[in-house]
Structures are given as structure tokens and as C-alpha cells.
Design a protein around this motif. Structure first.
Motif, PDB file in Angstrom:
ATOM      1  N   ALA A  16      13.509  59.259   2.839  1.00  0.00           N
ATOM      2  CA  ALA A  16      14.574  58.845   3.749  1.00  0.00           C
ATOM      3  C   ALA A  16      14.072  58.733   5.184  1.00  0.00           C
ATOM      4  N   ALA A  17      13.086  59.510   5.531  1.00  0.00           N
ATOM      5  CA  ALA A  17      12.554  59.471   6.892  1.00  0.00           C
ATOM      6  C   ALA A  17      11.666  58.240   7.115  1.00  0.00           C
ATOM      7  N   ASN A  18      11.486  57.431   6.068  1.00  0.00           N
ATOM      8  CA  ASN A  18      10.572  56.292   6.117  1.00  0.00           C
ATOM      9  C   ASN A  18       9.175  56.690   6.567  1.00  0.00           C
ATOM     10  N   PRO A  19       8.563  57.609   5.844  1.00  0.00           N
ATOM     11  CA  PRO A  19       7.261  58.124   6.272  1.00  0.00           C
ATOM     12  C   PRO A  19       6.150  57.111   5.993  1.00  0.00           C
ATOM     13  N   GLU A  20       5.020  57.312   6.684  1.00  0.00           N
ATOM     14  CA  GLU A  20       3.832  56.523   6.377  1.00  0.00           C
ATOM     15  C   GLU A  20       3.061  57.146   5.226  1.00  0.00           C
ATOM     16  N   VAL A  21       3.187  58.486   5.128  1.00  0.00           N
ATOM     17  CA  VAL A  21       2.435  59.203   4.097  1.00  0.00           C
ATOM     18  C   VAL A  21       3.379  60.163   3.374  1.00  0.00           C
ATOM     19  N   LEU A  22       3.246  60.221   2.054  1.00  0.00           N
ATOM     20  CA  LEU A  22       4.048  61.147   1.254  1.00  0.00           C
ATOM     21  C   LEU A  22       3.110  62.142   0.581  1.00  0.00           C
ATOM     22  N   LEU A  23       3.341  63.437   0.837  1.00  0.00           N
ATOM     23  CA  LEU A  23       2.501  64.476   0.241  1.00  0.00           C
ATOM     24  C   LEU A  23       3.240  65.110  -0.927  1.00  0.00           C
ATOM     25  N   LEU A  24       2.553  65.291  -2.031  1.00  0.00           N
ATOM     26  CA  LEU A  24       3.184  65.888  -3.208  1.00  0.00           C
ATOM     27  C   LEU A  24       2.324  67.057  -3.684  1.00  0.00           C
ATOM     28  N   ASP A  25       2.908  68.241  -3.688  1.00  0.00           N
ATOM     29  CA  ASP A  25       2.146  69.434  -4.083  1.00  0.00           C
ATOM     30  C   ASP A  25       2.542  69.838  -5.503  1.00  0.00           C
ATOM     31  N   GLU A  26       1.770  69.405  -6.474  1.00  0.00           N
ATOM     32  CA  GLU A  26       2.059  69.669  -7.891  1.00  0.00           C
ATOM     33  C   GLU A  26       3.529  69.435  -8.212  1.00  0.00           C
ATOM     34  N   PRO A  27       4.032  68.228  -7.969  1.00  0.00           N
ATOM     35  CA  PRO A  27       5.481  68.002  -8.036  1.00  0.00           C
ATOM     36  C   PRO A  27       6.047  68.104  -9.446  1.00  0.00           C
ATOM     37  N   CYS A  28       5.187  68.080 -10.453  1.00  0.00           N
ATOM     38  CA  CYS A  28       5.712  68.066 -11.828  1.00  0.00           C
ATOM     39  C   CYS A  28       5.475  69.372 -12.562  1.00  0.00           C
ATOM     40  N   SER A  51      -5.074  56.184   2.203  1.00  0.00           N
ATOM     41  CA  SER A  51      -4.634  54.807   2.375  1.00  0.00           C
ATOM     42  C   SER A  51      -3.318  54.506   1.684  1.00  0.00           C
ATOM     43  N   GLN A  52      -2.581  53.618   2.319  1.00  0.00           N
ATOM     44  CA  GLN A  52      -1.373  53.100   1.687  1.00  0.00           C
ATOM     45  C   GLN A  52      -1.803  52.117   0.614  1.00  0.00           C
ATOM     46  N   GLY A  53      -1.036  52.053  -0.480  1.00  0.00           N
ATOM     47  CA  GLY A  53      -1.423  51.176  -1.577  1.00  0.00           C
ATOM     48  C   GLY A  53      -2.224  51.919  -2.624  1.00  0.00           C
ATOM     49  N   GLU A  54      -2.492  53.197  -2.342  1.00  0.00           N
ATOM     50  CA  GLU A  54      -3.267  54.003  -3.288  1.00  0.00           C
ATOM     51  C   GLU A  54      -2.610  55.348  -3.497  1.00  0.00           C
ATOM     52  N   ILE A 104       5.881  57.553  -8.686  1.00  0.00           N
ATOM     53  CA  ILE A 104       4.780  57.705  -7.725  1.00  0.00           C
ATOM     54  C   ILE A 104       3.917  56.440  -7.712  1.00  0.00           C
ATOM     55  N   VAL A 105       3.632  55.940  -8.919  1.00  0.00           N
ATOM     56  CA  VAL A 105       2.804  54.740  -9.006  1.00  0.00           C
ATOM     57  C   VAL A 105       3.482  53.570  -8.306  1.00  0.00           C
ATOM     58  N   LYS A 106       4.802  53.493  -8.456  1.00  0.00           N
ATOM     59  CA  LYS A 106       5.546  52.398  -7.847  1.00  0.00           C
ATOM     60  C   LYS A 106       5.576  52.536  -6.314  1.00  0.00           C
ATOM     61  N   LEU A 107       5.707  53.785  -5.857  1.00  0.00           N
ATOM     62  CA  LEU A 107       5.894  54.020  -4.423  1.00  0.00           C
ATOM     63  C   LEU A 107       4.631  53.779  -3.607  1.00  0.00           C
ATOM     64  N   ARG A 108       3.462  53.805  -4.244  1.00  0.00           N
ATOM     65  CA  ARG A 108       2.216  53.715  -3.466  1.00  0.00           C
ATOM     66  C   ARG A 108       2.118  52.406  -2.692  1.00  0.00           C
ATOM     67  N   GLU A 109       2.921  51.396  -3.091  1.00  0.00           N
ATOM     68  CA  GLU A 109       2.913  50.125  -2.361  1.00  0.00           C
ATOM     69  C   GLU A 109       3.434  50.299  -0.947  1.00  0.00           C
ATOM     70  N   GLU A 110       4.469  51.160  -0.807  1.00  0.00           N
ATOM     71  CA  GLU A 110       5.142  51.248   0.488  1.00  0.00           C
ATOM     72  C   GLU A 110       4.713  52.452   1.313  1.00  0.00           C
TER      73      GLU A 110
END
Lengths: 277, 307
Positions: free
Chosen positions: A189-201, A54-57, A216-222
Motif C-alpha cells: 500500500a505504501a507503493n514501495p520500491e523494495v519489498l522485503l520478505l522474511d521467511e513469509p511462508c 533489482s526490480q524485476g527480480e 511474489i513471482v508476479k509482484l517482482r515486475e513492479e
């Protein structure tokens, strides 16, 4: 892939207060994983997993190395198909449409991904983001036409202020943390609906890790966010929902607080309390 | 590094180590001797005027002119060979590295390239005469009374490209294989096609290795003698085939520094060793500069890479 991961980053203590408590957001379901099983050759990597996204999470997939969490993540934008002999069963939908029926390039613009190792392309900071906005492999549209969108993506990834004067410098000259945020900008930049992060840190220092976690926490809104991590503290800090995977199965999933503090399954309890992993 | 006392080694091992050391030193000494000898002899006979004077057939060192034509000829065949070798070599490398299907064809291609790399250039030259003397290719060399001469810059450049192609392929492939899989996936993961990824990500990333392959290829091309003597005609001066001026030269015969050195060596008909030394010095200098630039390009290519 999992075996190559570096050990979890040991973080320096950061006062809880400074991180900002996460305000609750309205969750809107974007993707649905339905009874998905994935195998490489005759090795079953993911077994009958069902899960909403879900978006927002922020959804964090946790579990020990080799539990199938990265495979599940890569199946969401069909990157699994790039490996030889992949076998897939089940259904994954994006806004109700079956992803298996989409053109992979279209799907991957709507479900973008950031990898474990920062991997900027061998071009300028600007062009790294513009590459996503331009037609397949060309340099059109020109710089003027994409400039606003490029700067916007860099801004959303919290990188613009640091690179404003270096937009034409090679991206591979940025620091590791900046490179990873550039990769996030590229994915946004592609304005995706979903962003996948594979151990990004996992390849970054603690300070860069914190910057990216805040982002990441900020981006979950969009955008709906799915992050794979084997760093439990990280999942604890940023996830709204958590899925615990073990030996290819989704053992338990639900709100982060309940998975961490009152898991229903014994294996989850053992894992989150550090009994194995 | 393990540092134990040599004294504790077996005698045979000590002798072996000493032999390795001595052979290394001997090898350096031979290389140094060649360079120093050519340097001394070259500088003794080299006059700046030689570089800008046409060669002539006169007797004696004083009357045989310089080697302007062979020098320009060297550049010309190198350019012609690379115009063919670079695109062909890069295309083959991309196909082998990024596609490689069907696997049987890929294996056959690899073996073919190895075979060409291992073939003596005089064999390639002989094969070239058969090709370029065929009537259909009369356009590429001098033709008279329906007989195709088969010797020209075109013919030599084309066969010399075969000498360079294996080096371009091998280095480009290495460059492509050094790019981690996740970089390709990152491009796919923002919706790019494989073609776009190759064009905009992989080829630019492999550029240092392509440059290395090209430079090594040029080094091989300008050092080749057999193909020049057989397919370029090894005429002292440019000998145009008539017609449009540029095309006339390319269809005509000429020489390079290697064939000039051969002609002027005691074995050749010119037999003016002074000229041969001067030209050899220039050729050696060119090769040394090329080798140094390979190092430079390689060192630059190692900067700013992915993990």
C-alpha cells in the motif's frame, strides 16, 4: 530469531506446468549493498557483504540458520537499529541515495517488509491497509479518500476477492494465509520500491505457500523483492537471483540457475546439494 | 499426567497430599459460608425500598431509612478514582513497557508502584488529610473561616485512585508485553513512528488487559473503608459544600456502602445489623459481578491473538 524458525514446509507435488514458467523480466537496479558489516554487541552477524538488488527480480537469500541473512534483510530498511548495541559499517543505497542519511520512517515506506509470522494489526481488514496510507497514527484522511488505494493494494496482494464482503471484520479472524497476504497488501500500500520478505511462508500450510509464491513471482515486475528463506525448494521455485550466506559472509551470489546448478564455491555446492544446513 | 499408585508413595507424601486437598476444600467451604451467610442474612433484611430511600438518623431499623446515598456514593467514588487511575496508570504502564529510560527512573517508578500497592489504605488516608487540608487545595473541600475541612468526594476519590493505579499499571503492562515484538516492527516497517504505533496498535491490542485492570481497580476501590471513613467523612447522606450543585456534592462529604456497613455494624454508632447485612449483600454482589466480568474480558482477550 533464526533459531525460532519452524522447519521448512514440505510441499505437496505440484505439476510444474500449473505454476507457469517465469517469463524473463527487465532488471532495474534499485538498491546496492556495499561492503556492509553488522554486529550485535561483539558478535559479528554480517561480514563485508556487497550485493545489488533489482526490480524485476526476486532475490533469495539462502543459508543455514544463524548465517546472517535475516540481519542483512533487516538492515535494508534499518530495522536492525531497533536492536540494542547494533554496529554497522558500509553503505546501502536506494536509487543512489545513502539510506543512512534518510529519515527511517521515509526509508521504511519505500522499503517495506513482511514478517515470518502473519501479524495483522488488531483492527479491521480495511484499516490494516488504510493505516499505512494515513498520517502517523491518525484516522485521516477518511475512508472515502483512501478506499481506492486500499482496494488496489488488496487486489495486488490477490486478497480482494476473498475479503470484499469482510472489509470491516477484524483482520485477526482471517486464516493464516489470508493474514499473510493482508500483510503483503499492507506492505504494498505504501507503493514501495523494495519489498522485503522474511521467511513469509514458514508459518503457513502448503496451499497458502503456493498462493503467496505465485504472488511474489508476479509482484517482482513492479517492485524489487528480497526474500529470506531456508527452504531451498522455495528459493528454487521463485528466485531469479540467489545469494548464499554462511557464517555472516555472502559466499556466492548470481542467477538462480548458476547458484543451484553450477556453484563455484564448494560450500555452496555442499549446501544446495543438502550436505549441511 | 503422571498417574502412579498412591500406595507406592511414602507415608509423609501421602499425608502432605491429603493436607493440601483438605486445605483446598476448607478454603472453598469458608468462601461458600461467607457467601451463603451474607446471602441468607442479606435477603432477610434487603427490601427494594432500601435501595431508593435516603438514610436517616432515626432509632431502630424501621426508622433509619435505606441506603440510597451510600449506594450512589459508592458509584461516585469509583468513578472519580478511575477517572484519575485509568489515564495515569495507562500512561505509566506505556512508559515503563515501551520506553523505560532512564533505567534508574524506571526502576524507581516500579518500586514506588509496589510500595503504593502494599501501603495500607489507612496510611494513604492519613496522608490524604495532610494534603487536602492544606490551604492551596481548599477548592476541593468545604472551607470555612480559612480552615480547610479536607474531607470530600474529591479527596477520597484522589486517594482511592492510588489504590487502583497499581492494578491498572500491572495489567496494562502485561497486555503490552503480550504483544510480540514483530507486531511493533511490522508497524515501523511501513514507516510508522513509535508514537503512532503505540496509539493505534499497542493500546488497542492491550485493551482487554486494561479493562481487567480497571475492573480489579474498581473492586478494590468500592471495598475500601479506611479512606472513606477518614477522607469522605462517612456522613450518612450527601452533604454538599455549597455552590454549584454538582461541584457542591463533589466538594462535600458522603458515604459509601463500606462506611455504611461499618456505621451500622455492632461496632458503629448506628448499630443496626439488619441494615448492615442488607448493604453488605449488595456490596458483595457488586464485587462478584466485577469478578465475573474480569473472567469474561480475559476470555475474550485471548481470542484472535498472534502467535
Amino acid at each position: 530469531m533464526e533459531l525460532m524458525s519452524t522447519p521448512p514446509v514440505r510441499r505437496i507435488a505440484v505439476p510444474e506446468q500449473g505454476r507457469g514458467a517465469k517469463p524473463p523480466t527487465l532488471a532495474v537496479e534499485r538498491m546496492k549493498v556495499e561492503e556492509v558489516s553488522i554486529a550485535y554487541g561483539d558478535k559479528l552477524a554480517v561480514r563485508d557483504v556487497s550485493l545489488p538488488i533489482s526490480q524485476g527480480e526476486v532475490l533469495a537469500l539462502i543459508g543455514p540458520s544463524g548465517c546472517g541473512k535475516t540481519t542483512l534483510l533487516r538492515s535494508l530498511n534499518r530495522l536492525t537499529e531497533l536492536s540494542k548495541n547494533t554496529w554497522f559499517k558500509g553503505r546501502i543505497t536506494l536509487d543512489g541515495a545513502d539510506t543512512a542519511l534518510m529519515e527511517p520512517t521515509d526509508l521504511r515506506r519505500r522499503v517495506t517488509m513482511v514478517f515470518q509470522q502473519p501479524n495483522p494489526f488488531p483492527m479491521s481488514v480495511f484499516d490494516n491497509v488504510a493505516y499505512v496510507l494515513r498520517e502517523q497514527g491518525t484516522k485521516r484522511p477518511g475512508r472515502k479518500a483512501v478506499e481506492a488505494a486500499v482496494l488496489d493494494a488488496l487486489e495486488r496482494a490477490g486478497l480482494l476477492d476473498e475479503v470484499r464482503g469482510d472489509l470491516d471484520h477484524p483482520a485477526l479472524r482471517l486464516s493464516g494465509g489470508q493474514q499473510q497476504r493482508l500483510c503483503i497488501a499492507r506492505a504494498l500500500a505504501a507503493n514501495p520500491e523494495v519489498l522485503l520478505l522474511d521467511e513469509p511462508c514458514s508459518a503457513l500450510d502448503p496451499r497458502s505457500t503456493q498462493v503467496i509464491e505465485d504472488l511474489i513471482v508476479k509482484l517482482r515486475e513492479e517492485v524489487a523483492i528480497v526474500i529470506v528463506t531456508h527452504n531451498l525448494q522455495q528459493a528454487h521455485r521463485i528466485a531469479d537471483r540467489v545469494g548464499f550466506m554462511y557464517l555472516g559472509e555472502l559466499i556466492e551470489h548470481g542467477p538462480a540457475s548458476s547458484v543451484f546448478h553450477s556453484p563455484t564455491e564448494q560450500r555452496t555446492k555442499d549446501y544446495v546439494s543438502g550436505a549441511f544446513g | 499426567m503422571q498417574r502412579d499408585r498412591l500406595r507406592s508413595w511414602r507415608l509423609g507424601d501421602r499425608v502432605g497430599l491429603g493436607l493440601c486437598w483438605a486445605l483446598g476444600a476448607l478454603f472453598c467451604a469458608i468462601a461458600a459460608a461467607i457467601v451463603i451467610y451474607m446471602l441468607v442474612e442479606g435477603l432477610r433484611y434487603l427490601r427494594p425500598a432500601l435501595l431508593v430511600t435516603h438514610p436517616t438518623g432515626g432509632y431502630g431499623e424501621a426508622h433509619s431509612g435505606g441506603f440510597l446515598d451510600p449506594l450512589l456514593g459508592t458509584f461516585l467514588v469509583a468513578a472519580l478514582a478511575m477517572v484519575v487511575a485509568l489515564p495515569v496508570g495507562i500512561a505509566v504502564a506505556v512508559w515503563l513497557s515501551e520506553f523505560g529510560r532512564p533505567a534508574g527512573l524506571a526502576r524507581a517508578t516500579e518500586s514506588t508502584i509496589e510500595m503504593i500497592a502494599g501501603a495500607p489504605s489507612i496510611v494513604l488516608a492519613l496522608f490524604g488529610t495532610i494534603i487536602f487540608q492544606s490551604g492551596a487545595l481548599g477548592l476541593f473541600s468545604r472551607t470555612a473561616h480559612g480552615v480547610v475541612f479536607g474531607r470530600s468526594f474529591f479527596a477520597a476519590g484522589a486517594m482511592l485512585s492510588l489504590v487502583a493505579i497499581p492494578l491498572v499499571v500491572a495489567n496494562t503492562r502485561e497486555g503490552l508485553q503480550l504483544i510480540p515484538a514483530h507486531v511493533r516492527e511490522a508497524s515501523y516497517a511501513v514507516g510508522k513512528t513509535k508514537a503512532a504505533t503505540i496509539r493505534r496498535i499497542l493500546l488497542p491490542a492491550a485493551r482487554p488487559q486494561m479493562a481487567t485492570g480497571a475492573i480489579l481497580g474498581i473492586g478494590r476501590v468500592i471495598g475500601d473503608t479506611a479512606i472513606i471513613v477518614i477522607l469522605l467523612g462517612a456522613t450518612l447522606t450527601f452533604n454538599g459544600a455549597g455552590g454549584l450543585s454538582g461541584l457542591s456534592t463533589l466538594r462535600g462529604t458522603g458515604s459509601t456502602l463500606t462506611s455504611y456497613i461499618y456505621t451500622n455494624s455492632p461496632a458503629g454508632e448506628g448499630n443496626q445489623p439488619g441494615k448492615a447485612y442488607a448493604a453488605a449483600f449488595v456490596l458483595l454482589l457488586m464485587v462478584l459481578v466485577l469478578n465475573a466480568s474480569v473472567d469474561l474480558v480475559a476470555r475474550r482477550g485471548r481470542k484472535h491473538r498472534w502467535n
